[in-house]
Design a protein around this motif. Structure first.
Motif, short mmCIF file in Angstrom:
data_model
loop_
_atom_site.label_atom_id
_atom_site.label_comp_id
_atom_site.label_asym_id
_atom_site.label_seq_id
_atom_site.Cartn_x
_atom_site.Cartn_y
_atom_site.Cartn_z
N TYR A 71 7.54 -12.81 34.98
CA TYR A 71 7.85 -14.09 35.60
C TYR A 71 6.69 -14.59 36.46
O TYR A 71 6.40 -15.79 36.48
CB TYR A 71 9.11 -13.97 36.46
CG TYR A 71 10.39 -13.91 35.66
CD1 TYR A 71 10.69 -14.89 34.72
CD2 TYR A 71 11.32 -12.89 35.86
CE1 TYR A 71 11.87 -14.85 34.00
CE2 TYR A 71 12.50 -12.85 35.14
CZ TYR A 71 12.77 -13.83 34.21
OH TYR A 71 13.93 -13.78 33.49
N GLN A 72 6.03 -13.69 37.16
CA GLN A 72 4.94 -14.11 38.02
C GLN A 72 3.73 -14.57 37.20
O GLN A 72 3.04 -15.52 37.59
CB GLN A 72 4.58 -12.96 38.97
CG GLN A 72 5.65 -12.73 40.02
CD GLN A 72 5.56 -11.38 40.70
OE1 GLN A 72 4.56 -10.68 40.57
NE2 GLN A 72 6.61 -11.00 41.40
N GLY A 73 3.47 -13.90 36.09
CA GLY A 73 2.41 -14.33 35.21
C GLY A 73 2.69 -15.70 34.62
O GLY A 73 1.80 -16.56 34.53
N GLN A 74 3.94 -15.92 34.23
CA GLN A 74 4.32 -17.21 33.67
C GLN A 74 4.26 -18.32 34.71
O GLN A 74 3.84 -19.44 34.42
CB GLN A 74 5.72 -17.12 33.07
CG GLN A 74 5.76 -16.28 31.79
CD GLN A 74 7.19 -16.00 31.35
OE1 GLN A 74 8.02 -15.60 32.15
NE2 GLN A 74 7.47 -16.21 30.09
N ALA A 75 4.68 -18.01 35.94
CA ALA A 75 4.63 -19.01 37.01
C ALA A 75 3.19 -19.43 37.30
O ALA A 75 2.91 -20.58 37.63
CB ALA A 75 5.28 -18.46 38.28
N GLY A 127 2.92 -12.52 30.25
CA GLY A 127 3.56 -13.69 30.84
C GLY A 127 2.58 -14.83 31.03
O GLY A 127 2.88 -15.99 30.72
N ALA A 128 1.39 -14.50 31.53
CA ALA A 128 0.38 -15.53 31.74
C ALA A 128 -0.06 -16.15 30.42
O ALA A 128 -0.25 -17.37 30.32
CB ALA A 128 -0.83 -14.94 32.48
N ALA A 129 -0.19 -15.31 29.39
CA ALA A 129 -0.61 -15.82 28.08
C ALA A 129 0.46 -16.74 27.49
O ALA A 129 0.15 -17.80 26.93
CB ALA A 129 -0.88 -14.65 27.12
N ALA A 130 1.73 -16.36 27.63
CA ALA A 130 2.82 -17.19 27.11
C ALA A 130 2.85 -18.54 27.83
O ALA A 130 3.04 -19.59 27.21
CB ALA A 130 4.16 -16.47 27.28
#
Length: 215
Positions: A71-75, A127-130
Motif C-alpha cells: 500500500y505504501q509503495g502504491q501511495a 506496489g510502486a511499480a503497479a
C-alpha cells in the motif's frame, strides 16, 4: 488563513522511510482497535501445537508486513490524489492486523520472521511499480492480492489447532477486513486480473509463506 503545506516528493520518501521503520520494528505499530482475542482465555497447547500456531501466525504477520509495503509503495506512485488517500487509509487499517499478530506471537513465545525486511522491500517495489503503470492496475493489484490473502487465511483457519481460539479470533477478523478491502478496490475501478497472473501471485505467495513459517 494559512494554507496546508503540500508534500514534496522528498517529503513522501521520508514519510515512507519512517513507516517502513515503524512496520519492521517490534512493538512499533500503534493499533486503535483492540485485539479480537482480548477477551479469550489462553488455550492449553502442547509444544508441537504451540510451534505450529506460532508458525502460522508468523506467516500472517509477514503477510501484513507485505500489505503495509504494498500500500505504501502504491501511495507513493499513485497518480490521482483520491487513490493515494485510499491506499494510505488501507495501510492504516492494516496496522491493526500487524499489531494483533505481533502480540499473539509474543503470547506463543515466538517472534516475527527474520525475512520481513526482504518481504517489505519486494512488496514495496511491486506496489510502486503497479502504481506507476496506472491507478486502475494498482487498485486491481490490491484486489487480486486481497483475494489471495482471503484464501490463505481460510487455509489457516483449517490448520490452526482447534482449541487455539485466540489465534482463530484474530484470523477471522482479519479475513473479514481483507474481504472488504478487496471489494473496495474493485468498486473504486480496479482491474480484474486474469487467471494466469493470479496463478503467478499464488506461487510467489506459497514461497513466502513456506519460508516465513520456518524462519
Amino acid at each position: 488563513m494559512s494554507r496546508e503545506r503540500q508534500l514534496t516528493g522528498l517529503d513522501r520518501l521520508l514519510l515512507q522511510a519512517d513507516r517502513a521503520l515503524r512496520t519492521l520494528s517490534p512493538g512499533a505499530p500503534a493499533h486503535p482497535r483492540p485485539s479480537p482475542a482480548r477477551a479469550t482465555e489462553e488455550p492449553q497447547l502442547d509444544d508441537r501445537e504451540r510451534r505450529h500456531a506460532a508458525g502460522l501466525m508468523r506467516v500472517n504477520h509477514s503477510g501484513e508486513v507485505c500489505a503495509q509495503a504494498l500500500y505504501q509503495g502504491q501511495a507513493l506512485t499513485a497518480k490521482l490524489p483520491d487513490v493515494r488517500e485510499e491506499m494510505e487509509q488501507a495501510a492504516e487499517e492494516e496496522i491493526d492486523h500487524l499489531a494483533w499478530c505481533e502480540q499473539r506471537l509474543r503470547e506463543l513465545d515466538s517472534r516475527p520472521s527474520l525475512l520481513n525486511p526482504l518481504w517489505y522491500g519486494l512488496s514495496f517495489g511491486l506496489g510502486a511499480a503497479a502504481g506507476k503503470v496506472s491507478d486502475r492496475v494498482s487498485l486491481g493489484f490490491v484486489a487480486a492480492t486481497e483475494e489471495q490473502v482471503c484464501k490463505h487465511l481460510d487455509s489457516h483457519l483449517e490448520r490452526l489447532p482447534a482449541q487455539d481460539t485466540k489465534s482463530r479470533a484474530i484470523v477471522e477478523q482479519m479475513r473479514e477486513d481483507e474481504a472488504e478491502h478487496q471489494h473496495a478496490a474493485l468498486a473504486a475501478g480496479g482491474a480484474r486480473f486474469p487467471a494466469p497472473v493470479k496463478g503467478l501471485m499464488t506461487l510467489v505467495s506459497k514461497l513466502m509463506t513456506s519460508a516465513s513459517y520456518r524462519v
